[in-house]
Design a protein around this motif. Structure first.
Motif, short mmCIF file in Angstrom:
data_model
loop_
_atom_site.label_atom_id
_atom_site.label_comp_id
_atom_site.label_asym_id
_atom_site.label_seq_id
_atom_site.Cartn_x
_atom_site.Cartn_y
_atom_site.Cartn_z
N LEU A 1 0.80 -1.23 0.00
CA LEU A 1 0.00 0.00 0.00
C LEU A 1 0.83 1.27 0.00
N GLY A 2 2.11 1.15 0.26
CA GLY A 2 2.94 2.35 0.33
C GLY A 2 2.76 3.14 1.61
N THR A 3 2.01 2.59 2.55
CA THR A 3 1.77 3.33 3.78
C THR A 3 2.90 3.08 4.78
N VAL A 4 3.32 4.14 5.41
CA VAL A 4 4.39 4.08 6.40
C VAL A 4 3.74 4.12 7.78
N ARG A 5 3.87 3.01 8.50
CA ARG A 5 3.20 2.96 9.80
C ARG A 5 3.75 4.05 10.71
N GLN A 6 2.82 4.70 11.39
CA GLN A 6 3.19 5.84 12.23
C GLN A 6 2.93 5.54 13.71
N PRO A 7 3.65 6.21 14.57
CA PRO A 7 3.43 5.98 16.00
C PRO A 7 2.03 6.38 16.43
N ALA A 8 1.50 5.64 17.39
CA ALA A 8 0.13 5.85 17.84
C ALA A 8 0.06 6.10 19.34
N GLY A 9 1.21 6.41 19.94
CA GLY A 9 1.21 6.73 21.36
C GLY A 9 0.69 5.60 22.20
N SER A 10 -0.32 5.89 22.97
CA SER A 10 -0.84 4.91 23.91
C SER A 10 -1.89 4.00 23.27
N ALA B 1 -4.26 4.02 27.63
CA ALA B 1 -4.07 4.26 29.05
C ALA B 1 -4.77 5.58 29.38
N TYR B 2 -5.50 5.57 30.49
CA TYR B 2 -6.33 6.72 30.84
C TYR B 2 -5.94 7.23 32.23
N PRO B 3 -5.99 8.56 32.40
CA PRO B 3 -5.52 9.15 33.67
C PRO B 3 -6.54 8.97 34.79
N GLY C 1 -3.31 10.38 39.82
CA GLY C 1 -2.13 10.69 39.02
C GLY C 1 -1.49 9.49 38.36
N THR C 2 -2.08 8.30 38.52
CA THR C 2 -1.56 7.13 37.80
C THR C 2 -2.51 6.79 36.66
N TRP C 3 -2.21 5.71 35.96
CA TRP C 3 -2.91 5.39 34.72
C TRP C 3 -3.60 4.04 34.84
N ILE C 4 -4.70 3.93 34.13
CA ILE C 4 -5.33 2.62 33.98
C ILE C 4 -5.32 2.26 32.50
N VAL C 5 -4.95 1.02 32.20
CA VAL C 5 -5.02 0.52 30.84
C VAL C 5 -6.32 -0.25 30.68
N LEU C 6 -7.07 0.07 29.66
CA LEU C 6 -8.27 -0.73 29.40
C LEU C 6 -8.40 -0.99 27.91
N ALA C 7 -9.04 -2.11 27.60
CA ALA C 7 -9.25 -2.53 26.21
C ALA C 7 -10.71 -2.93 26.06
N ALA C 8 -11.51 -2.00 25.58
CA ALA C 8 -12.95 -2.25 25.43
C ALA C 8 -13.33 -2.13 23.96
N PRO D 1 -11.55 -5.95 30.18
CA PRO D 1 -10.11 -6.11 30.35
C PRO D 1 -9.45 -4.78 30.71
N ALA D 2 -8.75 -4.79 31.82
CA ALA D 2 -8.12 -3.56 32.31
C ALA D 2 -7.05 -3.93 33.31
N THR D 3 -6.16 -3.00 33.55
CA THR D 3 -5.13 -3.24 34.56
C THR D 3 -4.48 -1.94 34.98
N LEU D 4 -4.03 -1.91 36.20
CA LEU D 4 -3.07 -0.90 36.61
C LEU D 4 -1.77 -1.16 35.86
N ILE D 5 -0.93 -0.16 35.81
CA ILE D 5 0.37 -0.33 35.16
C ILE D 5 1.38 -0.69 36.24
N ALA D 6 1.88 -1.91 36.15
CA ALA D 6 2.68 -2.46 37.26
C ALA D 6 4.10 -1.91 37.25
N SER D 7 4.49 -1.37 38.37
CA SER D 7 5.90 -1.03 38.60
C SER D 7 6.59 -2.26 39.18
N ALA D 8 7.88 -2.13 39.47
CA ALA D 8 8.61 -3.25 40.06
C ALA D 8 7.94 -3.74 41.34
#
Lengths: 413, 413
Positions: free
Chosen positions: A234-243, A253-255, A259-266, A329-336
């Motif tokens: 297609l000649g398309t150059v995939r571009q970054p989509a951030g979150s 990821a939503y604020p 002050g932390t983030w939640i990831v969800l996939a709906a 489907p959702a999750t907190l973003i896990a730190s160490a």
């Protein structure tokens, strides 16, 4: 530096009895051999008398990197000064007793030390030799310095690790780990086992050694999904989509209020309808702007703004509980800290406490992957002191204590 | 949907002759089998009559995803409606003729369809069975929906894919590919070959099948380097570092005059001295703020500002040429177009044009990794049409055309 008694526990896992010689340093080759050792292989790691520099990488305690405790685990360490004229013969003797040699010097460097493929195979013609490098053993970039961040950028990954154009002036991120090196190591481990199977299998084996040429850049590119096919067709150059994910919404990821983030996939019809209801906005599921995935993608900015306005009223923990109760489907973003406490990782033995004399206390380590349910690998011992097994391994070559002491006095080991 | 003559070319590579049955969809299991097929395995992919949804993922041409051309390559596709009561017996017959089964249904789902491990092994007791899932086959998260973005966040990766706290309000990024799924697939391929070696090796083989339980979350955590050990020993929680590496400086992406970025890594004494000279600021190498790596890390904001001021006066291409001439590791950030044109990738066969009747023109695909120098794998054919090999594969089970037609009429295939 003194030879200590080997802390070896009996090997466990499908690779017990496999002999691997590592001429490696930093990440790629040592990660490869960690994977083999975790499944039971006997890995002899050759280090310069000063040790692999990775022993002092990252955070340190009295000069010791906790990372090394995991990175070097299950291996035997012997010191060899490869620049000494007597070293090459010892390496060849070690190779003669090995199934596999794994190395990640710059291409050609081992050859210059008298340790090219033919030399390594002198006493073991069916040796599998795995070369891991930044760009590969041939081609115009062969001799360039192999920094992981360079290979990740060349392979197409770094370009996507960014927010969409126009969103920010900040640079594209490095993803926080040396992913290119580790990927090359993992591809190497896979290739080594494929070569060994063909060499050794009872009916279909051919008894031949094979030579692997694994490049960090190639390993990254191999993971890039539709990047090349879409560009080619297609000649398309995939571009970054951030979150986000470019082809599905909502998923990001939503604020949250804390002050932390939640990831969800709906990003399916039923999931989005449940999310809309949970947000107290059930009408959104029938809103023409959000009625199906194409509509939601076309209006993703507004959609994510609405979701973010809702998540912003809740702490991340509260938001996570509500989403889980709604089976979204959702999750907190896990730190160490969260990883270390995660009940699933604890249940599966993926967070383990390993006794390590270097620290006088247990070290948390990731468990063994893949999990072989009916023949699991093991963490037998943590990364050893430099040369901890020099006497033991040279003894297996038939060198007595006096011979080893002489080599030590000469600066060979 | 019609059975077409197999486009098979003779298998090449170390896994020629290996038989793999894929009960997979989306990314993880199909990526695993792509790796096996690239090295020569005969992979039979079982799809529902509507096909694996990934055939329509990403950008499309007349309903066909270019990605599929690469994701499905070298495999044979047969359709089976696993919900039909007659399907399970056919799968068991296929398994009886296979060395390996790879699946990525939700844990327990195959069991409910009469295709648990024991059933799969009924006609092949030494079958290697690889389960790939989001969270693993046991534990408290076992039954959760397995979205890659969730697993990447749980495994600790997403937390690091961000700029440092306080730098931006933008969310942590997804790295642009389904890295967790692909990692799980790659760990699966490694584990499968380890299990096959132990099963089949002439002297040390035990003739036993093994069961792999590969989790996306575990696979991500396995790559996280010192994250867990440093937390366990020191209590430090690794934090995102944006474009930088927390332990070395300077290494980052720097803005150029044309609005693109250059990645450079000059984080050793000689490299930094060369960079300072190239910038026309040789005195910086002796400046107390930048005199060694700890000093440069302590003053990294100012250091990166100075480097960025210099790169900002040059186009990225010009900057890249100058850095290369000074032997300082650096690179432009490659987009799909740059990857496709890269001379190193072209030299190594990592960018290939593959004829694909679905598009009427060649499709660009990534080459085979790992490269086995003396027995390379191959791209034998692109991702086939749904069920292209149904008749052929069922024929190998002894079913004639009439029997296949009857199964088709019943909605089994």
């Amino acid at each position: 530096m003194s030879d200590i008694a080997s802390q070896t526990s009996p090997a466990a896992g499908p690779l017990a009895g496999l002999r691997v010689l590592e001429l490696g340093h930093f990440v790629a080759a040592p990660f490869c051999t960690r994977l083999l050792a975790d499944l039971g292989a006997d890995v002899v790691k050759v280090e310069p008398p000063g040790g692999d520099p990775v022993r002092q990488w990252g955070q340190l305690v009295d000069g010791h990197a906790p990372w090394w405790s995991m990175h070097g685990r299950n291996k035997r360490s012997i010191t060899l000064n490869l620049k000494h004229p007597k070293a090459a013969a010892i390496v060849r003797d070690l190779a003669a007793r090995s199934d596999v040699v794994v190395e990640n010097f710059r291409p050609g460097q081992l050859d210059r030390m008298g340790l090219g493929d033919a030399a390594l195979r002198a006493g073991r013609p069916d040796l599998v030799v795995a070369h891991i490098s930044g760009f590969g053993q041939d081609g115009p970039y062969r001799d360039r310095a192999a920094f992981g961040v360079i290979g990740e950028a060349l392979g197409g990954l770094r370009h996507l690790c960014n927010h969409p154009a126009g969103t920010t002036d900040l640079p594209p991120i490095r993803i926080g780990i040396s992913i290119g090196d580790s990927l090359a190591g993992l591809y190497g481990a896979f290739g080594i086992m494929a070569a060994l199977w063909r060499r050794d299998a009872a009916r279909v084996g051919d008894g031949r050694g094979r030579t692997l040429d694994v490049a960090l850049t190639d390993s990254v590119l191999s993971m890039m999904e539709g990047l090349l096919p879409e560009y080619g067709v297609l000649g398309t150059v995939r571009q970054p989509a951030g979150s986000r994910i470019p082809t599905a919404a909502p998923t990001s990821a939503y604020p949250c209020a804390d002050g932390t983030w939640i990831v969800l996939a709906a990003n399916s019809q039923p999931l989005f309808a449940r999310l809309a209801a949970l947000m107290g906005r059930p009408e959104l599921a029938a809103d023409p702007r959000f009625v199906d995935n194409p509509a939601r993608l076309a209006n993703v900015e507004e959609l994510d703004r609405l979701i973010g306005a809702w998540t912003g009223t809740l702490t991340a923990a509260d938001c996570d509980r509500r989403l889980e109760a709604a089976d979204i489907p959702a999750t907190l973003i896990a730190s160490a800290a969260a990883v270390a406490a995660d009940p699933q990782f604890r249940h599966r033995g993926m967070v383990r406490e390993v006794e390590d004399p270097a620290f006088g206390r247990p070290v948390l380590q990731a468990g063994v992957v893949p999990h072989v349910a009916d023949d699991p690998g093991a963490i037998r011992w943590p990364g050893p002191a430099v040369g901890a097994h020099t006497g033991e391994v040279l003894g297996e070559l038939g060198l007595g204590e006096a011979a080893v002491a002489a080599l030590r006095a000469e600066g060979v080991v």
